[in-house]
Scaffold this motif. Structure first.
Motif, PDB file in Angstrom:
ATOM      1  N   ARG A   1       0.763  -1.176   0.035  1.00  0.00           N
ATOM      2  CA  ARG A   1       0.020  -0.157  -0.069  1.00  0.00           C
ATOM      3  C   ARG A   1       0.758   1.231  -0.010  1.00  0.00           C
ATOM      4  NH1 ARG A   1      -2.413   3.937   3.411  1.00  0.00           N
ATOM      5  NH2 ARG A   1      -4.645   4.333   3.127  1.00  0.00           N
ATOM      6  N   SER A   2       1.720   1.419   0.741  1.00  0.00           N
ATOM      7  CA  SER A   2       2.524   2.458   1.033  1.00  0.00           C
ATOM      8  C   SER A   2       3.599   2.768  -0.191  1.00  0.00           C
ATOM      9  CB  SER A   2       3.495   2.517   2.097  1.00  0.00           C
ATOM     10  OG  SER A   2       4.530   1.425   2.082  1.00  0.00           O
ATOM     11  N   ARG A   3       4.124   1.732  -0.901  1.00  0.00           N
ATOM     12  CA  ARG A   3       4.875   1.592  -2.037  1.00  0.00           C
ATOM     13  C   ARG A   3       4.043   2.270  -3.384  1.00  0.00           C
ATOM     14  NH1 ARG A   3       6.993  -2.993   0.510  1.00  0.00           N
ATOM     15  NH2 ARG A   3       6.531  -4.197  -1.091  1.00  0.00           N
ATOM     16  N   TYR A   4       2.892   1.509  -3.260  1.00  0.00           N
ATOM     17  CA  TYR A   4       2.066   1.897  -4.690  1.00  0.00           C
ATOM     18  C   TYR A   4       1.364   3.512  -4.522  1.00  0.00           C
ATOM     19  CZ  TYR A   4      -1.168   2.032  -8.341  1.00  0.00           C
ATOM     20  OH  TYR A   4      -1.841   2.178  -9.630  1.00  0.00           O
ATOM     21  N   ARG A   5       1.135   3.639  -3.218  1.00  0.00           N
ATOM     22  CA  ARG A   5       0.793   5.141  -2.927  1.00  0.00           C
ATOM     23  C   ARG A   5       1.930   6.278  -3.154  1.00  0.00           C
ATOM     24  NH1 ARG A   5      -1.011   7.082   2.749  1.00  0.00           N
ATOM     25  NH2 ARG A   5       1.131   7.310   3.123  1.00  0.00           N
ATOM     26  N   GLN A   6       3.017   5.760  -2.732  1.00  0.00           N
ATOM     27  CA  GLN A   6       4.152   6.671  -3.062  1.00  0.00           C
ATOM     28  C   GLN A   6       4.441   6.807  -4.741  1.00  0.00           C
ATOM     29  OE1 GLN A   6       6.440   8.573  -1.732  1.00  0.00           O
ATOM     30  NE2 GLN A   6       7.742   8.872  -3.428  1.00  0.00           N
ATOM     31  N   TRP A   7       4.253   5.763  -5.302  1.00  0.00           N
ATOM     32  CA  TRP A   7       4.534   5.871  -6.753  1.00  0.00           C
ATOM     33  C   TRP A   7       3.460   6.809  -7.456  1.00  0.00           C
ATOM     34  CZ3 TRP A   7       1.566   3.415 -10.692  1.00  0.00           C
ATOM     35  CH2 TRP A   7       2.191   3.617 -12.000  1.00  0.00           C
ATOM     36  N   LEU A   8       2.184   6.406  -7.273  1.00  0.00           N
ATOM     37  CA  LEU A   8       1.171   7.197  -7.788  1.00  0.00           C
ATOM     38  C   LEU A   8       1.000   8.661  -7.391  1.00  0.00           C
ATOM     39  CD1 LEU A   8      -0.981   6.801  -9.992  1.00  0.00           C
ATOM     40  CD2 LEU A   8      -2.433   6.360  -8.131  1.00  0.00           C
ATOM     41  N   THR A   9       1.430   8.914  -6.059  1.00  0.00           N
ATOM     42  CA  THR A   9       1.384  10.220  -5.534  1.00  0.00           C
ATOM     43  C   THR A   9       2.549  11.191  -6.288  1.00  0.00           C
ATOM     44  OG1 THR A   9       2.529   9.760  -3.646  1.00  0.00           O
ATOM     45  CG2 THR A   9      -0.130   9.922  -3.743  1.00  0.00           C
ATOM     46  N   HIS A  10       3.484  10.423  -6.452  1.00  0.00           N
ATOM     47  CA  HIS A  10       4.712  11.099  -7.020  1.00  0.00           C
ATOM     48  C   HIS A  10       4.384  11.228  -8.556  1.00  0.00           C
ATOM     49  CE1 HIS A  10       9.113  10.983  -8.500  1.00  0.00           C
ATOM     50  NE2 HIS A  10       8.837  12.239  -8.129  1.00  0.00           N
ATOM     51  N   LYS A  11       4.194  10.337  -9.220  1.00  0.00           N
ATOM     52  CA  LYS A  11       3.722  10.232 -10.651  1.00  0.00           C
ATOM     53  C   LYS A  11       2.764  11.444 -11.075  1.00  0.00           C
ATOM     54  CE  LYS A  11       5.469   7.959 -12.793  1.00  0.00           C
ATOM     55  NZ  LYS A  11       6.692   7.898 -13.499  1.00  0.00           N
ATOM     56  N   LEU A  12       1.667  11.394 -10.356  1.00  0.00           N
ATOM     57  CA  LEU A  12       0.584  12.317 -10.795  1.00  0.00           C
ATOM     58  C   LEU A  12       0.302  13.554  -9.682  1.00  0.00           C
ATOM     59  CD1 LEU A  12      -2.206   9.705 -11.017  1.00  0.00           C
ATOM     60  CD2 LEU A  12      -0.827  10.652 -12.784  1.00  0.00           C
ATOM     61  N   GLY A  13       1.193  13.575  -8.601  1.00  0.00           N
ATOM     62  CA  GLY A  13       0.929  14.688  -7.664  1.00  0.00           C
ATOM     63  C   GLY A  13       2.141  15.444  -7.386  1.00  0.00           C
ATOM     64  N   THR A  14       3.119  14.871  -6.649  1.00  0.00           N
ATOM     65  CA  THR A  14       4.573  15.716  -6.376  1.00  0.00           C
ATOM     66  C   THR A  14       5.360  15.854  -7.445  1.00  0.00           C
ATOM     67  OG1 THR A  14       5.591  13.788  -5.379  1.00  0.00           O
ATOM     68  CG2 THR A  14       4.160  15.098  -3.924  1.00  0.00           C
ATOM     69  N   TRP A  15       5.150  15.118  -8.723  1.00  0.00           N
ATOM     70  CA  TRP A  15       5.880  15.686  -9.794  1.00  0.00           C
ATOM     71  C   TRP A  15       5.964  16.887 -10.067  1.00  0.00           C
ATOM     72  CZ3 TRP A  15       8.525  11.487 -12.260  1.00  0.00           C
ATOM     73  CH2 TRP A  15       9.320  11.798 -13.500  1.00  0.00           C
ATOM     74  N   TYR A  16       4.633  17.443  -9.795  1.00  0.00           N
ATOM     75  CA  TYR A  16       4.290  18.986 -10.457  1.00  0.00           C
ATOM     76  C   TYR A  16       5.420  19.814  -9.378  1.00  0.00           C
ATOM     77  CZ  TYR A  16       0.105  17.906 -13.152  1.00  0.00           C
ATOM     78  OH  TYR A  16      -0.656  17.401 -14.061  1.00  0.00           O
ATOM     79  N   ASP A  17       5.384  19.563  -8.295  1.00  0.00           N
ATOM     80  CA  ASP A  17       6.453  20.246  -7.257  1.00  0.00           C
ATOM     81  C   ASP A  17       7.909  20.278  -7.981  1.00  0.00           C
ATOM     82  OD1 ASP A  17       4.391  20.758  -5.629  1.00  0.00           O
ATOM     83  OD2 ASP A  17       4.763  18.866  -4.387  1.00  0.00           O
ATOM     84  N   GLN A  18       8.322  19.038  -8.295  1.00  0.00           N
ATOM     85  CA  GLN A  18       9.580  18.878  -8.954  1.00  0.00           C
ATOM     86  C   GLN A  18       9.440  19.725 -10.591  1.00  0.00           C
ATOM     87  OE1 GLN A  18       9.878  14.666  -8.066  1.00  0.00           O
ATOM     88  NE2 GLN A  18      12.157  15.070  -8.120  1.00  0.00           N
ATOM     89  N   PHE A  19       8.986  19.429 -11.344  1.00  0.00           N
ATOM     90  CA  PHE A  19       9.026  19.645 -12.810  1.00  0.00           C
ATOM     91  C   PHE A  19       7.861  20.449 -13.607  1.00  0.00           C
ATOM     92  CE2 PHE A  19      10.696  15.152 -11.818  1.00  0.00           C
ATOM     93  CZ  PHE A  19      12.041  15.650 -11.944  1.00  0.00           C
ATOM     94  N   GLY A  20       6.827  20.914 -12.490  1.00  0.00           N
ATOM     95  CA  GLY A  20       5.876  21.584 -13.216  1.00  0.00           C
ATOM     96  C   GLY A  20       4.770  21.065 -13.993  1.00  0.00           C
ATOM     97  N   SER A  21       4.724  19.581 -14.177  1.00  0.00           N
ATOM     98  CA  SER A  21       3.919  18.993 -14.888  1.00  0.00           C
ATOM     99  C   SER A  21       3.566  17.642 -14.225  1.00  0.00           C
ATOM    100  CB  SER A  21       4.546  18.610 -16.222  1.00  0.00           C
ATOM    101  OG  SER A  21       5.383  17.703 -16.329  1.00  0.00           O
ATOM    102  N   SER A  22       2.958  16.695 -14.836  1.00  0.00           N
ATOM    103  CA  SER A  22       2.518  15.408 -14.442  1.00  0.00           C
ATOM    104  C   SER A  22       3.582  14.497 -14.811  1.00  0.00           C
ATOM    105  CB  SER A  22       1.350  14.833 -15.142  1.00  0.00           C
ATOM    106  OG  SER A  22       0.921  13.602 -14.843  1.00  0.00           O
ATOM    107  N   GLY A  23       3.997  13.408 -14.137  1.00  0.00           N
ATOM    108  CA  GLY A  23       4.768  12.533 -14.444  1.00  0.00           C
ATOM    109  C   GLY A  23       4.300  11.395 -15.237  1.00  0.00           C
ATOM    110  N   CYS A  24       2.885  11.409 -15.774  1.00  0.00           N
ATOM    111  CA  CYS A  24       2.466  10.576 -16.436  1.00  0.00           C
ATOM    112  C   CYS A  24       2.233  11.142 -17.966  1.00  0.00           C
ATOM    113  CB  CYS A  24       1.076  10.111 -15.837  1.00  0.00           C
ATOM    114  SG  CYS A  24       0.114   8.894 -17.076  1.00  0.00           S
ATOM    115  N   VAL A  25       2.799  10.544 -19.009  1.00  0.00           N
ATOM    116  CA  VAL A  25       2.738  10.943 -20.322  1.00  0.00           C
ATOM    117  C   VAL A  25       1.623  10.355 -21.162  1.00  0.00           C
ATOM    118  CG1 VAL A  25       5.231  11.579 -20.477  1.00  0.00           C
ATOM    119  CG2 VAL A  25       4.648   9.261 -21.235  1.00  0.00           C
ATOM    120  N   GLY A  26       0.938   9.552 -20.603  1.00  0.00           N
ATOM    121  CA  GLY A  26      -0.212   8.579 -21.006  1.00  0.00           C
ATOM    122  C   GLY A  26      -0.004   7.791 -21.922  1.00  0.00           C
ATOM    123  N   CYS A  27       1.305   7.038 -21.993  1.00  0.00           N
ATOM    124  CA  CYS A  27       1.745   6.044 -22.967  1.00  0.00           C
ATOM    125  C   CYS A  27       0.858   4.823 -22.679  1.00  0.00           C
ATOM    126  CB  CYS A  27       3.296   5.775 -22.974  1.00  0.00           C
ATOM    127  SG  CYS A  27       3.808   5.343 -21.323  1.00  0.00           S
TER     128      CYS A  27
END
Length: 143
Positions: free
Chosen positions: A82-108
């Motif tokens: 649970r904690s590992r999946y939540r970390q991955w998804l919240t980084h990919k879709l959430g905190t990625w914005y803090d780091q890079f200003g966009s989503s970490g998901c490119v929709g591929c």
């Protein structure tokens, strides 16, 4: 993906019961991270030859789903799927914005295709969005 502020959605659903649901299905195999064009987790390994005369430090591709990825001197920081999946998804879709200003998901869709248990990142985001927007008296996010 739901038409929502994904950064805000991820931050506001950290306690959602959906994380338990996805964790019960996730094998933490790391396939999603290995095929994702934006995942970049690495680990460091020190390697010596048999004589001990030569040593090298190698940076190797890794996955945040690996139990040892978040290992510190006192143990693993994210011990549960649970904690590992939540970390991955919240980084990919959430905190990625803090780091890079966009989503970490490119929709591929590679993470969806390569998941052996058919976890769909878009379905998980939609389920979190639905939970966050339900009335609190109906099991949704507290107001």
């Amino acid at each position: 993906m739901p038409e929502a502020d994904l950064h805000q959605l991820m931050a506001g659903t950290l306690d959602a019961p959906r994380w338990d649901d996805v964790a019960s299905r996730c094998l933490t195999c790391g396939n999603c991270t290995m095929v994702c064009p934006t995942c970049f987790c690495t680990t460091t390994e020190d390697v010596t030859d048999l004589t001990g005369d030569h040593a090298e430090r190698w940076r190797l591709w890794d996955s945040c789903f690996d139990l040892d990825f978040s290992y510190l001197h006192a143990g693993t920081v994210r011990a549960s799927p649970r904690s590992r999946y939540r970390q991955w998804l919240t980084h990919k879709l959430g905190t990625w914005y803090d780091q890079f200003g966009s989503s970490g998901c490119v929709g591929c869709g590679r993470c969806i295709v390569w998941c052996p248990v058919a976890i769909d990142i878009t379905e998980e985001a939609a389920a979190l969005h639905d939970w966050a927007n339900r009335p609190a008296d109906d099991g949704g996010a507290p107001a």
